[in-house]
Enzyme design. Sequence first.
Site, PDB file in Angstrom:
ATOM      1  N   GLY A   1      48.528  59.932  22.140  1.00  0.00           N
ATOM      2  CA  GLY A   1      48.689  60.470  23.299  1.00  0.00           C
ATOM      3  C   GLY A   1      47.749  59.998  24.000  1.00  0.00           C
ATOM      4  N   LEU A   2      46.742  60.877  23.672  1.00  0.00           N
ATOM      5  CA  LEU A   2      44.901  60.140  24.276  1.00  0.00           C
ATOM      6  C   LEU A   2      44.919  59.192  24.300  1.00  0.00           C
ATOM      7  CD1 LEU A   2      43.031  62.223  26.239  1.00  0.00           C
ATOM      8  CD2 LEU A   2      41.697  62.408  24.324  1.00  0.00           C
TER       9      LEU A   2
ATOM     10  N   TYR B   1      52.723  77.674  17.647  1.00  0.00           N
ATOM     11  CA  TYR B   1      52.131  76.921  15.637  1.00  0.00           C
ATOM     12  C   TYR B   1      52.785  76.213  15.190  1.00  0.00           C
ATOM     13  CZ  TYR B   1      50.401  81.856  16.719  1.00  0.00           C
ATOM     14  OH  TYR B   1      49.942  83.061  16.782  1.00  0.00           O
TER      15      TYR B   1
ATOM     16  N   GLU C   1      54.699  55.683  23.049  1.00  0.00           N
ATOM     17  CA  GLU C   1      54.288  55.876  22.074  1.00  0.00           C
ATOM     18  C   GLU C   1      54.763  56.363  20.595  1.00  0.00           C
ATOM     19  OE1 GLU C   1      51.426  60.286  20.214  1.00  0.00           O
ATOM     20  OE2 GLU C   1      51.480  59.626  22.517  1.00  0.00           O
TER      21      GLU C   1
ATOM     22  N   GLN D   1      43.493  49.530   5.378  1.00  0.00           N
ATOM     23  CA  GLN D   1      43.916  48.230   4.807  1.00  0.00           C
ATOM     24  C   GLN D   1      45.092  48.334   4.560  1.00  0.00           C
ATOM     25  OE1 GLN D   1      42.047  46.086   2.023  1.00  0.00           O
ATOM     26  NE2 GLN D   1      39.634  47.204   2.705  1.00  0.00           N
TER      27      GLN D   1
ATOM     28  N   CYS E   1      53.374  82.826  34.518  1.00  0.00           N
ATOM     29  CA  CYS E   1      54.507  83.523  34.066  1.00  0.00           C
ATOM     30  C   CYS E   1      54.587  84.646  33.346  1.00  0.00           C
ATOM     31  CB  CYS E   1      54.902  82.057  33.054  1.00  0.00           C
ATOM     32  SG  CYS E   1      56.800  82.026  32.647  1.00  0.00           S
TER      33      CYS E   1
ATOM     34  N   HIS F   1      54.163  77.766  36.356  1.00  0.00           N
ATOM     35  CA  HIS F   1      53.413  77.168  35.556  1.00  0.00           C
ATOM     36  C   HIS F   1      52.482  76.457  36.585  1.00  0.00           C
ATOM     37  CE1 HIS F   1      54.541  78.933  31.670  1.00  0.00           C
ATOM     38  NE2 HIS F   1      55.637  78.952  31.816  1.00  0.00           N
TER      39      HIS F   1
ATOM     40  N   GLU G   1      49.726  74.922  35.622  1.00  0.00           N
ATOM     41  CA  GLU G   1      48.817  74.421  34.852  1.00  0.00           C
ATOM     42  C   GLU G   1      50.015  72.647  34.946  1.00  0.00           C
ATOM     43  OE1 GLU G   1      51.137  76.384  32.244  1.00  0.00           O
ATOM     44  OE2 GLU G   1      50.250  77.291  33.810  1.00  0.00           O
TER      45      GLU G   1
END
Length: 548
Positions: A18-19, A54, A140, A192, A382, A508, A510
């Site tokens: 992802g990065l 988790y 991806e 490989q 939240c 949220h 963030e």
Amino acid sequence: MTKHIFVTGGVVSSLGKGLTSASMGMLLEQRGLRVRMQKLDPYINVDPGTMSPYQHGEVYVLDDGSETDLDLGHYERFTSSPLTRDCNYTTGQIYLSVIEKERRGQFLGKTVQVIPHITNEIKSVIKRMGGDDVDVVITEIGGTVGDIESLPFLEAIRQFSLDVGRENCLYMHLTLVPYLKAADELKTKPTQHSVGQLREIGIQPDILVCRCEHSISREEREKIALFCNVHSDSVIEEKDKDFSIYEVPISLVENKLDELVVNKLGLTSAKSLDITPWTDLLHRLRNPRHELSIAVVGKYAEHKDAYKSIYEAIDHAGIAADAQIRVGRIQSADIEREGAERLLSGFHGILVPGGFGERGIEGKVEAIKFARQRGVPFLGICLGMQCAVIEYGRNVVGLEGAHSTEFDKDSPHPVICLLDEQRNVTEMGGTMRLGSHPTTLDRHSASAKAYGCEDIHERHRHRYEFNNQYRQQYEANGMRFAGTSPDGALVEIVEVPEHPWFVAAQFHPEFKSKPLQAHPLFKGFVNAAIVRRKQRVESSEKADPAKT
């Protein structure tokens, strides 16, 4: 015609596909190309919304209300690519769509099979990302080559090049080149084998991105190239980054990955690369003017991906303020056992994030009480906002037993209650208040000052809200309702005006923070923490002049 890049992973999970995908998207955008990002996940859940943090880390919410994989957070932070529900599909969604078509009779009595019906559905969601307004689609594929659940996706992307032409597709494979200390050498055999499995499926990688702890020598690179049937220039080293994940794009540029992609796909409209904003960002990270510590008091603190966007948003605010921030991951249940004084006294700011379930709630409430009474800058998000309301109700407004009906249905003072629209909901998945909603800010509030405006849109993911029956009592006791829905019906932000920084939001923030565009509420919070640290240093120096 739209070009497609498919990113796969082998040997082990958690290699950073992802990065790497996000970094590639950012580099291509810096070259003036129009990029879209997509993640295909092999698990059978329809979306990650009902999964435990988790199990799969945080659930990342888009503007349109989609609950998606956390890798889409990387995509949004690194690129300006518009993300929608088409950007994340799971095995569950693919099979559900095919089964619904079968029930409607759309297959005209045919036997429905993995090939071609499932693979055709997968190809259709990939094609949906292209168009005249897109130069490159980066898709991806989740999971690891060799996993049985990934096979339909790998088969679909194999077929895809036959549909659109091999010259319009590029296959990039992330793999691991482990270092064996006893032998003092890197081992190429896992790579490989991984590439061998891909080739058995019918996919020949164009580029290998090799994760490693130690640099790969020219001889090892040539060995990998020979056995994996790629040119040695297409074997890209990606060493572990000890300092910051924001070093990844620079590392890829140093290894000429963006140049390689542009040439292999014939992207003639690509401009020369200007990576200056990113190098400036890293310079600020390496040369901070301030150092401070922030406590994140959460239910899932031991799992670093459970609050991934929270930690990233703190870092972004630190970059904006030229501050190096040490984050303390504090279990809210530990506060219940050991007390807030013992666990939180050394921090310059306290953040209480979201979550679900009763475990650790009283620890969050105690942490908020500590922050409010001690004047420690506080940001609630939240469930953190709801706990702030509970704490204030109990200890300031005088509402003994104040609680949320989520945790205590018989509370004498249900200051947090179920949203009206949620009262008849029976299914859990995708049924919360989700996505971007407008908020109107009180122009005198700290939040309005931070945003620099009074009308905002932020992303939500919740079922419970502030109970408006108590609004007058809270206002009479000093709490400010700094943000509400435009009609005033829903409380979105609460503040304690006389506090240095006590802001809690139902949404949220963030999810809308970026490395070069820190979110306003996180910036305000971190700046208040910097002031708090300076005050403590000055207080310490006055108490002990010898320290100066």
